[in-house]
Design a protein around this motif. Structure first.
Motif, PDB file in Angstrom:
ATOM      1  N   THR A   1      41.388  43.402  42.327  1.00 20.59           N
ATOM      2  CA  THR A   1      42.385  42.764  41.460  1.00 20.59           C
ATOM      3  C   THR A   1      41.722  41.818  40.472  1.00 20.59           C
ATOM      4  OG1 THR A   1      44.032  42.895  43.224  1.00 20.59           O
ATOM      5  CG2 THR A   1      44.463  41.335  41.433  1.00 20.59           C
ATOM      6  N   LEU A   2      40.751  41.044  40.964  1.00 21.99           N
ATOM      7  CA  LEU A   2      40.050  40.101  40.095  1.00 21.99           C
ATOM      8  C   LEU A   2      39.274  40.830  39.002  1.00 21.99           C
ATOM      9  CD1 LEU A   2      39.317  37.122  39.607  1.00 21.99           C
ATOM     10  CD2 LEU A   2      37.368  37.437  41.142  1.00 21.99           C
ATOM     11  N   LEU A   3      38.605  41.917  39.357  1.00 21.05           N
ATOM     12  CA  LEU A   3      37.837  42.677  38.366  1.00 21.05           C
ATOM     13  C   LEU A   3      38.748  43.292  37.310  1.00 21.05           C
ATOM     14  CD1 LEU A   3      35.230  44.447  40.679  1.00 21.05           C
ATOM     15  CD2 LEU A   3      34.847  42.504  39.146  1.00 21.05           C
ATOM     16  N   ILE A   4      39.897  43.805  37.744  1.00 20.11           N
ATOM     17  CA  ILE A   4      40.849  44.384  36.788  1.00 20.11           C
ATOM     18  C   ILE A   4      41.376  43.314  35.844  1.00 20.11           C
ATOM     19  CG2 ILE A   4      43.128  45.449  36.578  1.00 20.11           C
ATOM     20  CD1 ILE A   4      42.510  46.931  39.202  1.00 20.11           C
ATOM     21  N   ALA A   5      41.670  42.127  36.405  1.00 18.71           N
ATOM     22  CA  ALA A   5      42.192  41.039  35.572  1.00 18.71           C
ATOM     23  C   ALA A   5      41.158  40.575  34.556  1.00 18.71           C
ATOM     24  CB  ALA A   5      42.617  39.873  36.461  1.00 18.71           C
ATOM     25  N   VAL A   6      39.905  40.485  34.976  1.00 23.16           N
ATOM     26  CA  VAL A   6      38.847  40.021  34.077  1.00 23.16           C
ATOM     27  C   VAL A   6      38.603  41.028  32.956  1.00 23.16           C
ATOM     28  CG1 VAL A   6      36.371  39.530  33.939  1.00 23.16           C
ATOM     29  CG2 VAL A   6      37.728  38.575  35.796  1.00 23.16           C
ATOM     30  N   ARG A   7      38.713  42.312  33.270  1.00 22.69           N
ATOM     31  CA  ARG A   7      38.471  43.352  32.269  1.00 22.69           C
ATOM     32  C   ARG A   7      39.646  43.509  31.309  1.00 22.69           C
ATOM     33  NH1 ARG A   7      34.550  47.209  33.075  1.00 22.69           N
ATOM     34  NH2 ARG A   7      35.902  48.801  32.166  1.00 22.69           N
ATOM     35  N   GLY A   8      40.781  42.913  31.652  1.00 22.80           N
ATOM     36  CA  GLY A   8      41.955  43.015  30.794  1.00 22.80           C
ATOM     37  C   GLY A   8      41.944  41.949  29.719  1.00 22.80           C
ATOM     38  N   VAL A   9      43.084  41.366  29.497  1.00 15.83           N
ATOM     39  CA  VAL A   9      43.191  40.335  28.468  1.00 15.83           C
ATOM     40  C   VAL A   9      42.421  39.101  28.897  1.00 15.83           C
ATOM     41  CG1 VAL A   9      45.425  41.172  27.691  1.00 15.83           C
ATOM     42  CG2 VAL A   9      45.316  39.459  29.496  1.00 15.83           C
ATOM     43  N   GLU A  10      42.067  38.277  27.931  1.00 15.13           N
ATOM     44  CA  GLU A  10      41.328  37.056  28.234  1.00 15.13           C
ATOM     45  C   GLU A  10      42.248  36.066  28.937  1.00 15.13           C
ATOM     46  OE1 GLU A  10      38.758  33.590  25.952  1.00 15.13           O
ATOM     47  OE2 GLU A  10      39.316  35.441  24.904  1.00 15.13           O
ATOM     48  N   LEU A  11      41.869  35.676  30.145  1.00 19.10           N
ATOM     49  CA  LEU A  11      42.695  34.786  30.949  1.00 19.10           C
ATOM     50  C   LEU A  11      41.951  33.485  31.215  1.00 19.10           C
ATOM     51  CD1 LEU A  11      44.050  37.344  33.578  1.00 19.10           C
ATOM     52  CD2 LEU A  11      45.207  36.519  31.529  1.00 19.10           C
ATOM     53  N   GLY A  12      42.708  32.424  31.374  1.00 16.94           N
ATOM     54  CA  GLY A  12      42.114  31.136  31.667  1.00 16.94           C
ATOM     55  C   GLY A  12      41.956  30.907  33.155  1.00 16.94           C
ATOM     56  N   VAL A  13      41.428  29.730  33.490  1.00 14.70           N
ATOM     57  CA  VAL A  13      41.199  29.385  34.888  1.00 14.70           C
ATOM     58  C   VAL A  13      42.502  29.366  35.673  1.00 14.70           C
ATOM     59  CG1 VAL A  13      40.373  27.589  36.449  1.00 14.70           C
ATOM     60  CG2 VAL A  13      39.139  28.061  34.319  1.00 14.70           C
ATOM     61  N   ALA A  14      43.558  28.877  35.050  1.00 17.32           N
ATOM     62  CA  ALA A  14      44.838  28.771  35.752  1.00 17.32           C
ATOM     63  C   ALA A  14      45.356  30.133  36.171  1.00 17.32           C
ATOM     64  CB  ALA A  14      45.860  28.073  34.861  1.00 17.32           C
ATOM     65  N   GLU A  15      45.235  31.118  35.277  1.00 20.50           N
ATOM     66  CA  GLU A  15      45.748  32.449  35.584  1.00 20.50           C
ATOM     67  C   GLU A  15      44.901  33.159  36.635  1.00 20.50           C
ATOM     68  OE1 GLU A  15      45.272  31.248  32.621  1.00 20.50           O
ATOM     69  OE2 GLU A  15      47.264  31.171  31.694  1.00 20.50           O
ATOM     70  N   LEU A  16      43.583  32.930  36.570  1.00 19.26           N
ATOM     71  CA  LEU A  16      42.689  33.596  37.516  1.00 19.26           C
ATOM     72  C   LEU A  16      42.543  32.830  38.834  1.00 19.26           C
ATOM     73  CD1 LEU A  16      39.773  34.718  35.157  1.00 19.26           C
ATOM     74  CD2 LEU A  16      41.540  36.154  36.172  1.00 19.26           C
ATOM     75  N   GLY A  17      42.962  31.580  38.833  1.00 19.06           N
ATOM     76  CA  GLY A  17      42.743  30.728  40.001  1.00 19.06           C
ATOM     77  C   GLY A  17      43.343  31.273  41.278  1.00 19.06           C
ATOM     78  N   TYR A  18      44.575  31.778  41.182  1.00 19.02           N
ATOM     79  CA  TYR A  18      45.254  32.259  42.387  1.00 19.02           C
ATOM     80  C   TYR A  18      44.490  33.415  43.025  1.00 19.02           C
ATOM     81  CZ  TYR A  18      48.691  34.467  45.390  1.00 19.02           C
ATOM     82  OH  TYR A  18      49.323  35.035  46.464  1.00 19.02           O
ATOM     83  N   VAL A  19      44.123  34.413  42.206  1.00 19.72           N
ATOM     84  CA  VAL A  19      43.406  35.577  42.733  1.00 19.72           C
ATOM     85  C   VAL A  19      42.048  35.167  43.288  1.00 19.72           C
ATOM     86  CG1 VAL A  19      42.444  37.842  42.186  1.00 19.72           C
ATOM     87  CG2 VAL A  19      44.585  37.112  41.129  1.00 19.72           C
ATOM     88  N   LEU A  20      41.372  34.256  42.592  1.00 20.17           N
ATOM     89  CA  LEU A  20      40.053  33.817  43.038  1.00 20.17           C
ATOM     90  C   LEU A  20      40.128  33.092  44.381  1.00 20.17           C
ATOM     91  CD1 LEU A  20      37.046  33.563  42.412  1.00 20.17           C
ATOM     92  CD2 LEU A  20      37.551  31.440  41.181  1.00 20.17           C
ATOM     93  N   VAL A  21      41.109  32.208  44.526  1.00 21.94           N
ATOM     94  CA  VAL A  21      41.254  31.475  45.784  1.00 21.94           C
ATOM     95  C   VAL A  21      41.656  32.420  46.916  1.00 21.94           C
ATOM     96  CG1 VAL A  21      42.601  29.710  46.981  1.00 21.94           C
ATOM     97  CG2 VAL A  21      41.731  29.273  44.690  1.00 21.94           C
ATOM     98  N   GLU A  22      42.546  33.374  46.625  1.00 26.19           N
ATOM     99  CA  GLU A  22      42.909  34.380  47.630  1.00 26.19           C
ATOM    100  C   GLU A  22      41.670  35.138  48.098  1.00 26.19           C
ATOM    101  OE1 GLU A  22      45.773  36.279  48.912  1.00 26.19           O
ATOM    102  OE2 GLU A  22      46.908  34.424  48.789  1.00 26.19           O
TER     103      GLU A  22
END
Length: 274
Positions: free
Chosen positions: A49-70
């Protein structure tokens, strides 16, 4: 309530590790309560999920934080279950010289089967084993010796002495069903990685797996009637000191006694070797 989505994301990010706290506590107490494959799959799912999110639109720390902490939380539980040392391969499991994914936590139906003998449930080999093969890891929550009498609920409860003052309780797994024999084909070996049942001779498919309960017993006031039916049956299972001296040396020479029952010179030699 939140004027900015950032703070809403941060609140969720903080809530995730808080919700994991009971799981961390439970696994820290007894890692056998959880199973490695499920947590491993969650970890890989979060990573994907994290890799797909990173390869998609540019996201900030807040948007990626949940997936990263999970991802970090699931990974931490997976490693706590799989690691008794810092070796990452233990979370996949190694058995009999070869690495097999999740083998350490996989159901052992291909190696053992649960059947019946004259005493009740018993564990039988479903595959051949050679002398020295590691068979089963003994796991379970540890209790103080003074707690054990109040915890006993019948013959089905198995408590194994693991220190002079502590016993290992039932795990709910196949190790609970391995019976005693005065002429065992396996024995308990205490290592830095855990307590393992080891074959003391070749074991054929269909043969019952057994070990000598006296090899962990230090208490002098405990005994039980033995009904193992072995030709060498002692009729009574008592502490290690009750064994014939030659039999004691036989177990000690194969490192199949609890550490507190070894001779002092044996302990010194093992510490020097390590």
């Amino acid at each position: 309530v939140f004027r900015e989505a950032f703070w809403a994301h941060m609140l969720v990010v903080i809530a995730v590790p808080v919700s994991f706290w009971p799981t961390w506590q439970s696994v820290w107490t007894d890692r056998a309560r959880e199973r490695s494959p499920a947590w491993g799959l969650w970890t890989f799912g979060d990573l994907a999920t994290l890799l797909i999110a990173v390869r998609g639109v540019e996201l900030g720390v807040a948007e990626l934080g949940y997936v990263l902490v999970e991802l970090l939380c699931h990974t931490s539980v997976w490693l706590m279950i799989g690691l008794a040392t810092i070796n990452p391969l233990r979370s996949f499991g190694a058995r009999r010289g070869g690495l097999r994914i999740f083998d350490r936590y996989r159901a052992s139906n291909n190696l053992f089967k649960v059947g019946e003998n004259h005493l009740g449930k018993a564990v039988f080999a479903a595959a051949p084993f050679a002398e020295g093969d590691m068979l089963i890891e003994f796991t379970g929550r540890r209790f103080r010796a003074d707690q054990v009498p109040s915890l006993m609920r019948g013959n089905g409860d198995r408590f194994v002495q693991v220190t002079p003052d502590h016993y290992m309780g039932p795990s709910g797994r196949i190790d609970d069903l391995v019976n005693h024999s005065c002429a065992p084909n396996a024995g308990l070996r205490f290592t830095d990685d855990g307590i393992f049942l080891v074959a003391v001779r070749a074991i054929a498919p269909g043969e019952e797996i057994s070990w000598d309960y006296s090899t962990t017993l230090k208490e002098s006031n405990w005994h039980m009637i033995c009904q193992c039916r072995a030709p060498e049956c002692r009729r009574v299972i008592a502490n290690f000191d009750a064994l014939d001296p030659d039999r004691q040396e036989w177990f000690r020479g194969r490192n199949l006694v609890a550490p507190y029952l070894r001779r002092r010179d044996d302990v010194a030699v093992r510490r020097k070797a390590s």
